[in-house]
Design an enzyme around this catalytic site. Structure first.
Site, PDB file in Angstrom:
ATOM      1  N   LYS A  47       0.820  -1.193   0.000  1.00  0.00           N
ATOM      2  CA  LYS A  47       0.000   0.000   0.000  1.00  0.00           C
ATOM      3  C   LYS A  47       0.867   1.261   0.000  1.00  0.00           C
ATOM      4  O   LYS A  47       0.402   2.349  -0.269  1.00  0.00           O
ATOM      5  CB  LYS A  47      -0.867   0.036   1.279  1.00  0.00           C
ATOM      6  N   GLY A  48       2.148   1.088   0.335  1.00  0.00           N
ATOM      7  CA  GLY A  48       3.007   2.235   0.630  1.00  0.00           C
ATOM      8  C   GLY A  48       3.170   3.238  -0.486  1.00  0.00           C
ATOM      9  O   GLY A  48       3.416   4.416  -0.238  1.00  0.00           O
ATOM     10  N   ASP A 106       7.572   2.528  -2.625  1.00  0.00           N
ATOM     11  CA  ASP A 106       7.791   3.599  -1.657  1.00  0.00           C
ATOM     12  C   ASP A 106       9.251   3.661  -1.193  1.00  0.00           C
ATOM     13  O   ASP A 106       9.855   4.717  -1.126  1.00  0.00           O
ATOM     14  CB  ASP A 106       6.845   3.458  -0.447  1.00  0.00           C
ATOM     15  N   ASP A 109      14.684  -1.307   0.815  1.00  0.00           N
ATOM     16  CA  ASP A 109      15.424  -1.545   2.047  1.00  0.00           C
ATOM     17  C   ASP A 109      16.438  -2.663   1.752  1.00  0.00           C
ATOM     18  O   ASP A 109      17.484  -2.417   1.172  1.00  0.00           O
ATOM     19  CB  ASP A 109      14.372  -1.921   3.106  1.00  0.00           C
ATOM     20  N   LYS A 137      17.343   3.064   0.955  1.00  0.00           N
ATOM     21  CA  LYS A 137      18.300   2.941   2.063  1.00  0.00           C
ATOM     22  C   LYS A 137      19.414   2.014   1.592  1.00  0.00           C
ATOM     23  O   LYS A 137      19.396   0.816   1.897  1.00  0.00           O
ATOM     24  CB  LYS A 137      17.629   2.292   3.281  1.00  0.00           C
ATOM     25  N   VAL A 159      11.313   5.440   8.653  1.00  0.00           N
ATOM     26  CA  VAL A 159      10.566   6.627   8.225  1.00  0.00           C
ATOM     27  C   VAL A 159       9.089   6.315   7.997  1.00  0.00           C
ATOM     28  O   VAL A 159       8.716   5.185   7.686  1.00  0.00           O
ATOM     29  CB  VAL A 159      11.183   7.250   6.952  1.00  0.00           C
ATOM     30  N   ARG A 171       0.373   6.755   7.468  1.00  0.00           N
ATOM     31  CA  ARG A 171       0.428   6.905   6.004  1.00  0.00           C
ATOM     32  C   ARG A 171      -0.092   8.273   5.564  1.00  0.00           C
ATOM     33  O   ARG A 171       0.247   8.761   4.489  1.00  0.00           O
ATOM     34  CB  ARG A 171      -0.419   5.835   5.320  1.00  0.00           C
TER      35      ARG A 171
HETATM   36  P1  IMP Z   1      12.737  -4.882   1.194  1.00  0.00           P
HETATM   37  O1  IMP Z   1      13.452  -3.913   0.283  1.00  0.00           O
HETATM   38  O2  IMP Z   1      12.370  -6.166   0.512  1.00  0.00           O
HETATM   39  O3  IMP Z   1      13.513  -5.104   2.466  1.00  0.00           O
HETATM   40  O4  IMP Z   1      11.333  -4.303   1.641  1.00  0.00           O
HETATM   41  C1  IMP Z   1      10.996  -2.969   1.510  1.00  0.00           C
HETATM   42  C2  IMP Z   1       9.679  -2.778   2.222  1.00  0.00           C
HETATM   43  O5  IMP Z   1       9.904  -2.684   3.622  1.00  0.00           O
HETATM   44  C3  IMP Z   1       9.036  -1.459   1.818  1.00  0.00           C
HETATM   45  O6  IMP Z   1       8.132  -1.605   0.745  1.00  0.00           O
HETATM   46  C4  IMP Z   1       8.321  -1.047   3.095  1.00  0.00           C
HETATM   47  O7  IMP Z   1       7.034  -1.625   3.135  1.00  0.00           O
HETATM   48  C5  IMP Z   1       9.138  -1.643   4.201  1.00  0.00           C
HETATM   49  N1  IMP Z   1      10.046  -0.650   4.803  1.00  0.00           N
HETATM   50  C6  IMP Z   1      11.392  -0.673   4.802  1.00  0.00           C
HETATM   51  N2  IMP Z   1      11.916   0.380   5.455  1.00  0.00           N
HETATM   52  C7  IMP Z   1      10.850   1.107   5.882  1.00  0.00           C
HETATM   53  C8  IMP Z   1      10.750   2.340   6.619  1.00  0.00           C
HETATM   54  O8  IMP Z   1      11.722   3.014   7.022  1.00  0.00           O
HETATM   55  N3  IMP Z   1       9.482   2.788   6.856  1.00  0.00           N
HETATM   56  C9  IMP Z   1       8.374   2.113   6.442  1.00  0.00           C
HETATM   57  N4  IMP Z   1       8.429   0.964   5.737  1.00  0.00           N
HETATM   58  C10 IMP Z   1       9.663   0.462   5.470  1.00  0.00           C
HETATM   59 MG    MG Z   2       5.665  -1.425   1.444  1.00  0.00          MG
END
Ligand code: IMP
Ligand code: MG
Length: 185
Positions: A47-48, A106, A109, A137, A159, A171
């Site tokens: 949803k982000g 969004d 990570d 990040k 964040v 959100r």
């Molecule tokens: P990854 O890159 O597979 O680790 O997942 C990324 C997802 O983790 C994003 O779509 C967000 O839903 C969540 N996420 C990672 N860091 C944050 C943050 O700082 N705030 C809010 N959601 C985050």
């Molecule tokens: Mg997300």
């Protein structure tokens, strides 16, 4: 009920900064896709990226379609990991061979979820798959993955706002802020 802003430690990207970021990314996307003979599909990851997608697509005056996916990659735990890609909402169409897909996310990570999604869409036959992320990040990356369009690189802080949640809340903040650690510690 108390105001959600009390849980914001620091504003990371103000509404003005977000607007400037959107102008820049949209201009880059228009430049890169305007001469493509294929259909452009904006693939918003729920949803982000809801708010980011809606503000971004209104700055892209090209023919495009919009669709949504909801994905995660779980191993044994609840955080994103090297486990299989879990698709809880899929594309509305099966044949994606004629599409230029632009994934709108969004935040990146670890990169686990998007690297798997990108591979999955390529295997399903998409003509091209690119990634547009509002936030990145890079210090947290576990797999090799880079965005084609990135709003801002940020430090390793949790964040919220402008679509991003903590426990499904925040959100609706109109800017991106750092969540006060007192909320989760
Ligand atoms: P990854 O890159 O597979 O680790 O997942 C990324 C997802 O983790 C994003 O779509 C967000 O839903 C969540 N996420 C990672 N860091 C944050 C943050 O700082 N705030 C809010 N959601 C985050
Ligand atoms: Mg997300």
């Amino acid at each position: 009920m108390t105001h959600i802003e009390k849980d914001v430690e620091e504003v990371l990207l103000s509404e003005k900064e977000l607007s400037d970021i959107l102008d820049r990314i949209a201009a880059d996307i228009v430049r890169d896709y305007k001469d493509s003979p294929r259909k452009l599909l904006i693939l918003s990851i729920l949803k982000g990226s809801l708010i980011f997608t809606s503000d971004l697509m209104r700055r892209i005056p090209l023919p495009l379609e919009l669709d949504f996916m909801k994905v995660s990659s779980y191993g044994s735990g609840t955080v994103s990991s090297g486990g299989p890609l879990k698709i809880s909402l899929d594309l509305k169409r099966d044949d994606i061979a004629d599409l230029d897909i632009l994934i709108v996310e969004d935040i990146i990570d670890s990169g686990n979820t998007l690297s798997k999604l990108k591979k999955h869409l390529a295997e399903r036959g998409a003509h091209s798959v690119k990634i547009c992320t509002l936030l990145d990040k890079p210090s947290r990356r576990e797999v090799e993955l880079s965005a084609d369009y990135c709003g801002a690189e940020i430090p390793d802080k949790f964040v919220i706002g402008y679509g991003l949640d903590y426990d499904e809340k925040y959100r609706n903040l109109p800017y991106v802020g750092v969540l006060s650690p007192k909320v989760y510690s």
